[in-house]
Write an enzyme that holds these catalytic residues in place. Sequence first.
Site, mmCIF file in Angstrom:
data_model
loop_
_atom_site.group_PDB
_atom_site.id
_atom_site.type_symbol
_atom_site.label_atom_id
_atom_site.label_comp_id
_atom_site.label_asym_id
_atom_site.label_seq_id
_atom_site.Cartn_x
_atom_site.Cartn_y
_atom_site.Cartn_z
ATOM 1 N N LYS A 240 0.866 -1.185 0.000
ATOM 2 C CA LYS A 240 0.000 0.000 0.000
ATOM 3 C C LYS A 240 0.895 1.225 0.000
ATOM 4 O O LYS A 240 2.046 1.140 0.433
ATOM 5 C CB LYS A 240 -0.878 0.010 1.252
ATOM 6 N N ASP B 133 -6.968 4.288 -4.606
ATOM 7 C CA ASP B 133 -7.661 4.168 -3.315
ATOM 8 C C ASP B 133 -8.261 5.551 -3.077
ATOM 9 O O ASP B 133 -8.479 6.300 -4.052
ATOM 10 C CB ASP B 133 -6.674 3.751 -2.203
HETATM 11 P P1 NDP Z 1 -12.870 7.893 -3.015
HETATM 12 O O1 NDP Z 1 -11.783 8.873 -2.794
HETATM 13 O O2 NDP Z 1 -13.404 7.678 -4.365
HETATM 14 O O3 NDP Z 1 -14.103 8.260 -2.049
HETATM 15 C C1 NDP Z 1 -13.950 8.331 -0.676
HETATM 16 C C2 NDP Z 1 -15.257 8.799 -0.071
HETATM 17 O O4 NDP Z 1 -15.190 8.693 1.345
HETATM 18 C C3 NDP Z 1 -15.552 10.254 -0.378
HETATM 19 O O5 NDP Z 1 -16.937 10.446 -0.393
HETATM 20 C C4 NDP Z 1 -14.916 10.965 0.815
HETATM 21 O O6 NDP Z 1 -15.472 12.228 1.088
HETATM 22 C C5 NDP Z 1 -15.233 9.998 1.929
HETATM 23 N N1 NDP Z 1 -14.206 10.091 2.971
HETATM 24 C C6 NDP Z 1 -12.876 9.827 2.833
HETATM 25 N N2 NDP Z 1 -12.236 10.046 3.981
HETATM 26 C C7 NDP Z 1 -13.172 10.456 4.847
HETATM 27 C C8 NDP Z 1 -13.138 10.832 6.190
HETATM 28 N N3 NDP Z 1 -11.986 10.835 6.885
HETATM 29 N N4 NDP Z 1 -14.301 11.178 6.792
HETATM 30 C C9 NDP Z 1 -15.470 11.168 6.101
HETATM 31 N N5 NDP Z 1 -15.568 10.822 4.797
HETATM 32 C C10 NDP Z 1 -14.431 10.479 4.202
HETATM 33 O O7 NDP Z 1 -12.324 6.533 -2.367
HETATM 34 P P2 NDP Z 1 -12.839 5.036 -2.606
HETATM 35 O O8 NDP Z 1 -14.306 5.024 -2.828
HETATM 36 O O9 NDP Z 1 -11.944 4.411 -3.582
HETATM 37 O O10 NDP Z 1 -12.503 4.378 -1.193
HETATM 38 C C11 NDP Z 1 -13.447 4.297 -0.111
HETATM 39 C C12 NDP Z 1 -13.025 3.198 0.854
HETATM 40 O O11 NDP Z 1 -12.978 1.952 0.152
HETATM 41 C C13 NDP Z 1 -11.638 3.366 1.482
HETATM 42 O O12 NDP Z 1 -11.664 2.842 2.796
HETATM 43 C C14 NDP Z 1 -10.762 2.492 0.595
HETATM 44 O O13 NDP Z 1 -9.579 2.055 1.273
HETATM 45 C C15 NDP Z 1 -11.712 1.329 0.347
HETATM 46 N N6 NDP Z 1 -11.377 0.503 -0.807
HETATM 47 C C16 NDP Z 1 -11.286 1.052 -2.069
HETATM 48 C C17 NDP Z 1 -10.973 0.242 -3.145
HETATM 49 C C18 NDP Z 1 -10.978 0.759 -4.537
HETATM 50 O O14 NDP Z 1 -10.876 -0.065 -5.456
HETATM 51 N N7 NDP Z 1 -11.099 2.056 -4.782
HETATM 52 C C19 NDP Z 1 -10.642 -1.185 -2.962
HETATM 53 C C20 NDP Z 1 -10.864 -1.673 -1.615
HETATM 54 C C21 NDP Z 1 -11.188 -0.834 -0.599
HETATM 55 P P3 NDP Z 1 -14.626 13.557 0.718
HETATM 56 O O15 NDP Z 1 -14.650 13.612 -0.765
HETATM 57 O O16 NDP Z 1 -15.349 14.662 1.378
HETATM 58 O O17 NDP Z 1 -13.242 13.335 1.274
#
Ligand code: NDP
Length: 453
Positions: free
Chosen positions: A126, A166
């Site tokens: 990671k 991510d």
């Molecule tokens: P994105 O950046 O596309 O979206 C993240 C979302 O979560 C946004 O809506 C963001 O809001 C919100 N968010 C992030 N950090 C915080 C926080 N500290 N508090 C509140 N809201 C938060 O990321 P992904 O959708 O790719 O990832 C989401 C989760 O899924 C993560 O935990 C990631 O590790 C996990 N994941 C992702 C994979 C992938 O293929 N993308 C694979 C496996 C797991 P804002 O825009 O306001 O920050």
Amino acid sequence: MSEFVDSIMAQVKAKNPAEPEFHQAVQEVVESLELVIEKHPEYRAAKIVERIIEPERIIIFRVPWVDDQGDAHVNRGFRIEMNSAIGPYKGGLRFHPSVNLGILKFLAFEQVFKNSLTTLPMGGGKGGSDFDPKGKSDNEVMRFCQSFMTELQRHIGQFTDIPAGDIGVGGREVGFLFGQYKRIRNEFVGVLTGKGLNWGGSLIRPEATGYGAVYFAQEMLKARGESLEGKTCLVSGSGNVAQFTTEKLNRLGGRVVTLSDSSGYIYDEEGITPEKLAYVMDLKNVRRGRIKEYAEKYSNVQYTPVDPSLDYNPLWDHKADCAFPSATQNEINEKDAQNLLDNGVYVVSEGANMPTSPDGVELFLDRKILYGPGKAANAGGVAVSGLEMSQNSLRLSWTREEVDKRLQGIMASIHKAANEAAEKYGTPGNYVNGANIAGFIKVADAMLDQGVV
Ligand code: NDP
């Protein structure tokens, strides 16, 4: 806690101070492994657990870049190469101001077990940076990505370490990173996954994590003779994972009533229909706006801004059947878990990594709800990344149907492996133990075969 868990945790805390998320991830796995270690003294003798919690390599570097006003900035870049026993390091890059060493180590550690569960030959890694893409222009993001890759390219490669996206790293960032890698190394290879479709990407990769989390929920329900049809679902986040979780739930007859970002959440009792989801995708992926605008666009929608004085998240306090946390780590605390249970939620499938705090997990396990932990439920993303690597090596592209079929097959086999391991080690229905144990055994056996390295 047993003597085994105590002694491992004492070492982890002494060697890795001030990394609470890493401690949390290790503790959960080690507690599950206690059941395995009793039956397999050879793992203990070869110090497999002590080795698996120590990253093979950590790279930390300076990332300097210049903004549109000509001002210089410095961020910190990281890559954690955690374990390569069953394949090259594989895992995403996170760009978010909260990124630090401990958070990336927890994610890299989880990734080792997750990748093992996918049945594909991928080790765990990671990386990322404390850079915040929010509010930055495309040119600023490009300059940052180019600077980040100028150093990272020394350490990665199609047979060594293959990063992906991510939080904060989507198609735009992967494009800039790939462009810079290609320019410096003068080779067009599958060194990143999540690439654009016309330059080596795979169909279904953007959808894979969200779709996979829904398929995992479907598998858990199927084991009880139920389906997602007619189920009310709470989804958090509004990024990649949340969007495609919502899309798949809609297709399978579910009704999604919430989405969020770090400023607040929306509650739409009528459901986030495909048409409304298309609006969210444009809002988040193109205009890069806030979820609040959804409540301004549609009627009968309630928007609740984040209130830091609360000790719970009101998003998890609505009547529903299923919850798909898809934002970030520790977004469901004990009180949230209790609220979910009180509101009738009995299926939790984690799209995010480690979104539930340990006391929240304990509540879910005590109540024997269908609880799919992230390392099993969100493995669909990295699984399709693995399929993207296969297609790159074969120099061909599979159809959407082909990739989706393989994804469904992989999620079903992860469910089966976790279910069977939970049963075999005396905790039937406990997907936490099942996923940790099934993921661990494959890596541990490979480590035994390869000697003390
Ligand atoms: P994105 O950046 O596309 O979206 C993240 C979302 O979560 C946004 O809506 C963001 O809001 C919100 N968010 C992030 N950090 C915080 C926080 N500290 N508090 C509140 N809201 C938060 O990321 P992904 O959708 O790719 O990832 C989401 C989760 O899924 C993560 O935990 C990631 O590790 C996990 N994941 C992702 C994979 C992938 O293929 N993308 C694979 C496996 C797991 P804002 O825009 O306001 O920050």
